[in-house]
Write a protein that holds these residues in place. Structure first.
Motif, PDB file in Angstrom:
ATOM      1  N   ARG A  31       0.831  -1.204   0.000  1.00  0.00           N
ATOM      2  CA  ARG A  31       0.000   0.000   0.000  1.00  0.00           C
ATOM      3  C   ARG A  31       0.867   1.256   0.000  1.00  0.00           C
ATOM      4  NH1 ARG A  31      -1.716   3.076   4.171  1.00  0.00           N
ATOM      5  NH2 ARG A  31      -1.281   1.438   5.706  1.00  0.00           N
ATOM      6  N   ALA A  32       1.893   1.281   0.832  1.00  0.00           N
ATOM      7  CA  ALA A  32       2.763   2.458   0.899  1.00  0.00           C
ATOM      8  C   ALA A  32       3.462   2.694  -0.439  1.00  0.00           C
ATOM      9  CB  ALA A  32       3.789   2.284   2.013  1.00  0.00           C
ATOM     10  N   ALA A  33       3.950   1.616  -1.061  1.00  0.00           N
ATOM     11  CA  ALA A  33       4.630   1.759  -2.352  1.00  0.00           C
ATOM     12  C   ALA A  33       3.649   2.186  -3.438  1.00  0.00           C
ATOM     13  CB  ALA A  33       5.306   0.445  -2.733  1.00  0.00           C
ATOM     14  N   ALA A  34       2.421   1.668  -3.391  1.00  0.00           N
ATOM     15  CA  ALA A  34       1.405   2.049  -4.369  1.00  0.00           C
ATOM     16  C   ALA A  34       1.040   3.525  -4.219  1.00  0.00           C
ATOM     17  CB  ALA A  34       0.169   1.173  -4.205  1.00  0.00           C
ATOM     18  N   GLU A  35       0.835   3.960  -2.986  1.00  0.00           N
ATOM     19  CA  GLU A  35       0.491   5.363  -2.754  1.00  0.00           C
ATOM     20  C   GLU A  35       1.623   6.285  -3.187  1.00  0.00           C
ATOM     21  OE1 GLU A  35      -2.573   4.830   1.038  1.00  0.00           O
ATOM     22  OE2 GLU A  35      -0.424   5.106   1.403  1.00  0.00           O
ATOM     23  N   LYS A  77       8.145   8.934 -16.492  1.00  0.00           N
ATOM     24  CA  LYS A  77       9.480   9.507 -16.378  1.00  0.00           C
ATOM     25  C   LYS A  77      10.322   8.653 -15.432  1.00  0.00           C
ATOM     26  CE  LYS A  77       8.264  14.311 -17.364  1.00  0.00           C
ATOM     27  NZ  LYS A  77       6.872  14.387 -17.588  1.00  0.00           N
ATOM     28  N   GLU A  78      11.619   8.994 -15.377  1.00  0.00           N
ATOM     29  CA  GLU A  78      12.571   8.170 -14.616  1.00  0.00           C
ATOM     30  C   GLU A  78      12.172   7.956 -13.154  1.00  0.00           C
ATOM     31  OE1 GLU A  78      16.047   5.825 -14.924  1.00  0.00           O
ATOM     32  OE2 GLU A  78      14.985   6.927 -16.466  1.00  0.00           O
ATOM     33  N   PRO A  79      11.809   8.983 -12.382  1.00  0.00           N
ATOM     34  CA  PRO A  79      11.433   8.741 -10.985  1.00  0.00           C
ATOM     35  C   PRO A  79      10.193   7.862 -10.851  1.00  0.00           C
ATOM     36  CG  PRO A  79      11.913  11.061 -11.344  1.00  0.00           C
ATOM     37  CD  PRO A  79      11.841  10.424 -12.693  1.00  0.00           C
ATOM     38  N   GLN A  80       9.274   7.964 -11.799  1.00  0.00           N
ATOM     39  CA  GLN A  80       8.078   7.138 -11.770  1.00  0.00           C
ATOM     40  C   GLN A  80       8.413   5.676 -12.067  1.00  0.00           C
ATOM     41  OE1 GLN A  80       6.141   9.584 -14.777  1.00  0.00           O
ATOM     42  NE2 GLN A  80       4.551  10.130 -13.287  1.00  0.00           N
ATOM     43  N   ARG A  81       9.338   5.460 -12.978  1.00  0.00           N
ATOM     44  CA  ARG A  81       9.782   4.093 -13.270  1.00  0.00           C
ATOM     45  C   ARG A  81      10.404   3.447 -12.028  1.00  0.00           C
ATOM     46  NH1 ARG A  81      11.337   3.315 -19.086  1.00  0.00           N
ATOM     47  NH2 ARG A  81      10.297   4.977 -20.243  1.00  0.00           N
ATOM     48  N   LYS A  82      11.189   4.226 -11.319  1.00  0.00           N
ATOM     49  CA  LYS A  82      11.777   3.710 -10.078  1.00  0.00           C
ATOM     50  C   LYS A  82      10.683   3.357  -9.076  1.00  0.00           C
ATOM     51  CE  LYS A  82      14.950   4.750  -6.296  1.00  0.00           C
ATOM     52  NZ  LYS A  82      13.967   4.282  -5.276  1.00  0.00           N
ATOM     53  N   ALA A  83       9.639   4.181  -9.011  1.00  0.00           N
ATOM     54  CA  ALA A  83       8.540   3.924  -8.088  1.00  0.00           C
ATOM     55  C   ALA A  83       7.787   2.644  -8.460  1.00  0.00           C
ATOM     56  CB  ALA A  83       7.591   5.115  -8.051  1.00  0.00           C
ATOM     57  N   VAL A  84       7.685   2.352  -9.758  1.00  0.00           N
ATOM     58  CA  VAL A  84       7.082   1.085 -10.178  1.00  0.00           C
ATOM     59  C   VAL A  84       7.912  -0.080  -9.661  1.00  0.00           C
ATOM     60  CG1 VAL A  84       6.522  -0.386 -12.154  1.00  0.00           C
ATOM     61  CG2 VAL A  84       5.970   2.047 -12.219  1.00  0.00           C
ATOM     62  N   HIS A  85       9.229   0.017  -9.820  1.00  0.00           N
ATOM     63  CA  HIS A  85      10.091  -1.068  -9.338  1.00  0.00           C
ATOM     64  C   HIS A  85      10.051  -1.176  -7.814  1.00  0.00           C
ATOM     65  CE1 HIS A  85      11.920  -2.618 -13.005  1.00  0.00           C
ATOM     66  NE2 HIS A  85      11.892  -1.372 -13.469  1.00  0.00           N
ATOM     67  N   ASP A  86       9.883  -0.066  -7.126  1.00  0.00           N
ATOM     68  CA  ASP A  86       9.742  -0.130  -5.665  1.00  0.00           C
ATOM     69  C   ASP A  86       8.478  -0.902  -5.286  1.00  0.00           C
ATOM     70  OD1 ASP A  86      12.068   1.307  -5.293  1.00  0.00           O
ATOM     71  OD2 ASP A  86      11.052   3.237  -4.999  1.00  0.00           O
ATOM     72  N   LEU A  87       7.409  -0.703  -6.029  1.00  0.00           N
ATOM     73  CA  LEU A  87       6.179  -1.462  -5.771  1.00  0.00           C
ATOM     74  C   LEU A  87       6.410  -2.950  -6.039  1.00  0.00           C
ATOM     75  CD1 LEU A  87       3.173  -1.711  -5.152  1.00  0.00           C
ATOM     76  CD2 LEU A  87       2.697  -1.069  -7.536  1.00  0.00           C
ATOM     77  N   LEU A  88       7.052  -3.270  -7.135  1.00  0.00           N
ATOM     78  CA  LEU A  88       7.358  -4.671  -7.429  1.00  0.00           C
ATOM     79  C   LEU A  88       8.202  -5.299  -6.325  1.00  0.00           C
ATOM     80  CD1 LEU A  88       8.103  -4.335 -11.241  1.00  0.00           C
ATOM     81  CD2 LEU A  88       6.232  -5.657 -10.233  1.00  0.00           C
ATOM     82  N   LYS A  89       9.168  -4.553  -5.832  1.00  0.00           N
ATOM     83  CA  LYS A  89      10.037  -5.076  -4.777  1.00  0.00           C
ATOM     84  C   LYS A  89       9.293  -5.295  -3.464  1.00  0.00           C
ATOM     85  CE  LYS A  89      14.288  -3.026  -6.645  1.00  0.00           C
ATOM     86  NZ  LYS A  89      15.317  -1.961  -6.452  1.00  0.00           N
ATOM     87  N   SER A  90       8.188  -4.567  -3.265  1.00  0.00           N
ATOM     88  CA  SER A  90       7.404  -4.775  -2.044  1.00  0.00           C
ATOM     89  C   SER A  90       6.675  -6.113  -2.056  1.00  0.00           C
ATOM     90  CB  SER A  90       6.393  -3.644  -1.868  1.00  0.00           C
ATOM     91  OG  SER A  90       5.305  -3.755  -2.777  1.00  0.00           O
ATOM     92  N   ALA A  91       6.491  -6.690  -3.241  1.00  0.00           N
ATOM     93  CA  ALA A  91       5.760  -7.951  -3.375  1.00  0.00           C
ATOM     94  C   ALA A  91       6.653  -9.127  -3.738  1.00  0.00           C
ATOM     95  CB  ALA A  91       4.683  -7.803  -4.457  1.00  0.00           C
ATOM     96  N   LEU A  92       7.804  -8.859  -4.318  1.00  0.00           N
ATOM     97  CA  LEU A  92       8.673  -9.905  -4.828  1.00  0.00           C
ATOM     98  C   LEU A  92       9.948 -10.023  -4.004  1.00  0.00           C
ATOM     99  CD1 LEU A  92       8.419  -9.090  -8.641  1.00  0.00           C
ATOM    100  CD2 LEU A  92       7.078 -10.775  -7.362  1.00  0.00           C
ATOM    101  N   SER A  93      10.542 -11.191  -4.063  1.00  0.00           N
ATOM    102  CA  SER A  93      11.882 -11.368  -3.512  1.00  0.00           C
ATOM    103  C   SER A  93      12.900 -10.716  -4.444  1.00  0.00           C
ATOM    104  CB  SER A  93      12.192 -12.860  -3.377  1.00  0.00           C
ATOM    105  OG  SER A  93      12.229 -13.460  -4.668  1.00  0.00           O
ATOM    106  N   GLU A  94      14.132 -10.649  -3.984  1.00  0.00           N
ATOM    107  CA  GLU A  94      15.187 -10.120  -4.862  1.00  0.00           C
ATOM    108  C   GLU A  94      15.293 -10.962  -6.127  1.00  0.00           C
ATOM    109  OE1 GLU A  94      20.047  -9.342  -4.811  1.00  0.00           O
ATOM    110  OE2 GLU A  94      18.976  -9.720  -2.932  1.00  0.00           O
ATOM    111  N   ALA A  95      15.208 -12.292  -5.970  1.00  0.00           N
ATOM    112  CA  ALA A  95      15.284 -13.181  -7.139  1.00  0.00           C
ATOM    113  C   ALA A  95      14.082 -12.974  -8.050  1.00  0.00           C
ATOM    114  CB  ALA A  95      15.359 -14.640  -6.683  1.00  0.00           C
TER     115      ALA A  95
END
Length: 345
Positions: A31-35, A77-95
């Motif tokens: 939720r925090a990463a999505a917001e 844009k670049e910061p938004q792309r990073k935020a997408v990956h932050d959301l993915l990382k909240s649900a996924l393992s590093e692998a």
């Protein structure tokens, strides 16, 4: 951000729901990463990004190149792309996150090798969409999807998370030339199954190998709801302890893509029902060098692996939950609790 280049579970009988309870960190982190991501998106784009939870597109998923709801990397844009990956990382393992990045980058490999279809191969065409606004109490969901990826999450506030269907694919399964030569994004999904098949004796193989040809794709396809497939294949109860441990290891390969709480919930789902009735079925070439398919099916879940296309060098995998895809378990519980209350849908 641009794309940056055993204890045998099957022997246990405790049945736990396919959700992560409130004490697990996955839901509030998501939720925090999505917001945080939504806050980066201009108001004019949010109507495209955040749809109603009841929108019909919520269970319309796929893994082929096509148009998709939400915003794609091309829109960001670049910061938004990073935020997408932050959301993915909240649900996924590093692998698991590394798999996502590698699958997206395989589009560049295909662009270089599939000249007639190169216009379809685009790492910018991966989209994020929300169904309902992220909320600490309300039901909402999100999906990240593109060619060979579909990751679907349904949340009941900060209390629970459902994580299926989840699809990972790889084309090529093994990159055989170019800068990424030798890359096998879904190597363990293939190799651990081959080890299990190789461990079977002749009688076991006659039961486990259910067809001499693979099926061309995963059998359940991109269906909104998956039903149990034919009860064919080798039962876990007919395996030796070492073989059951290898089956467990193979199942864990799929669960390991998710963060620890979600991984645990996946594995708990495997324990529901009679663990001895989990079946392993194989079709096609009994080895890596040709088209082949396998599935692992239990009372509540189904894992499918297909390597039919391109002479076996093109993989599709999926984990389905017969009752819980798209959070159906969560919604059923939510509606039951709402009965007799002033809450209305």
């Amino acid at each position: 951000m641009r794309f940056a280049k055993p204890a045998t579970l099957l022997a246990l009988g405790l049945a736990i729901a396919t959700i992560v309870s409130a004490h697990e960190p996955a839901a509030p982190k998501m939720r925090a990463a999505a917001e945080a991501f939504i806050a980066t998106v201009p108001e004019a784009q949010r109507a495209k990004l955040v749809l109603a939870f009841t929108d019909a597109k919520r269970d319309e998923w796929h893994y082929t190149p096509r148009s998709r709801p939400g915003l794609s990397f091309a829109d960001l844009k670049e910061p938004q792309r990073k935020a997408v990956h932050d959301l993915l990382k909240s649900a996924l393992s590093e692998a698991g996150h590394r798999k996502v990045v590698n699958i997206i980058e395989l589009e560049l490999v295909l662009r270089e090798t599939q000249f007639g279809l190169s216009f379809l191969r685009d790492p910018e065409k991966y989209s994020l969409v929300f169904f309902g606004k992220p909320d600490a109490r309300a039901t909402w969901g999100w999906r990240f999807e593109g060619h060979h990826l579909s990751l679907n999450f349904t949340l009941k506030g900060d209390a629970a998370v459902a994580t299926t269907p989840s699809f990972f694919g790889a084309n090529p399964a093994e990159v055989r030339k170019g800068a990424k030569q030798g890359l096998r994004v879904l190597a363990s999904e293939q190799d651990e199954a081959l080890k299990l098949l190789a461990s079977l004796d002749e009688a076991q193989r006659r039961t486990a190998i259910v067809d001499d040809r693979s099926y061309g794709d995963i059998v359940t396809g991109a269906s909104a709801k998956a039903s149990p497939l034919e009860q064919r294949g080798l039962l876990a109860s007919a395996m030796t302890p070492a073989q059951r441990a290898q089956l467990q290891k193979l199942i864990e390969v799929y669960a390991d893509s998710f963060e620890p709480g979600l991984r645990a919930a996946r594995l708990a789902r495997v324990r529901e029902g009679d663990a001895g009735n989990v079946r392993f079925a194989w079709a096609g070439t009994p080895g890596k060098g040709g088209p082949h398919y396998y599935r692992i099916q239990g009372a509540k879940f189904l894992i499918e692996f297909d390597a039919s296309q391109d002479d076996g060098n093109h993989i599709h995998t999926v984990w389905r939950d017969f009752d819980g895809d798209f959070g159906r378990d969560l919604l059923r519980e939510h509606h039951a609790l709402a009965q007799g209350s002033s809450h209305r849908h």
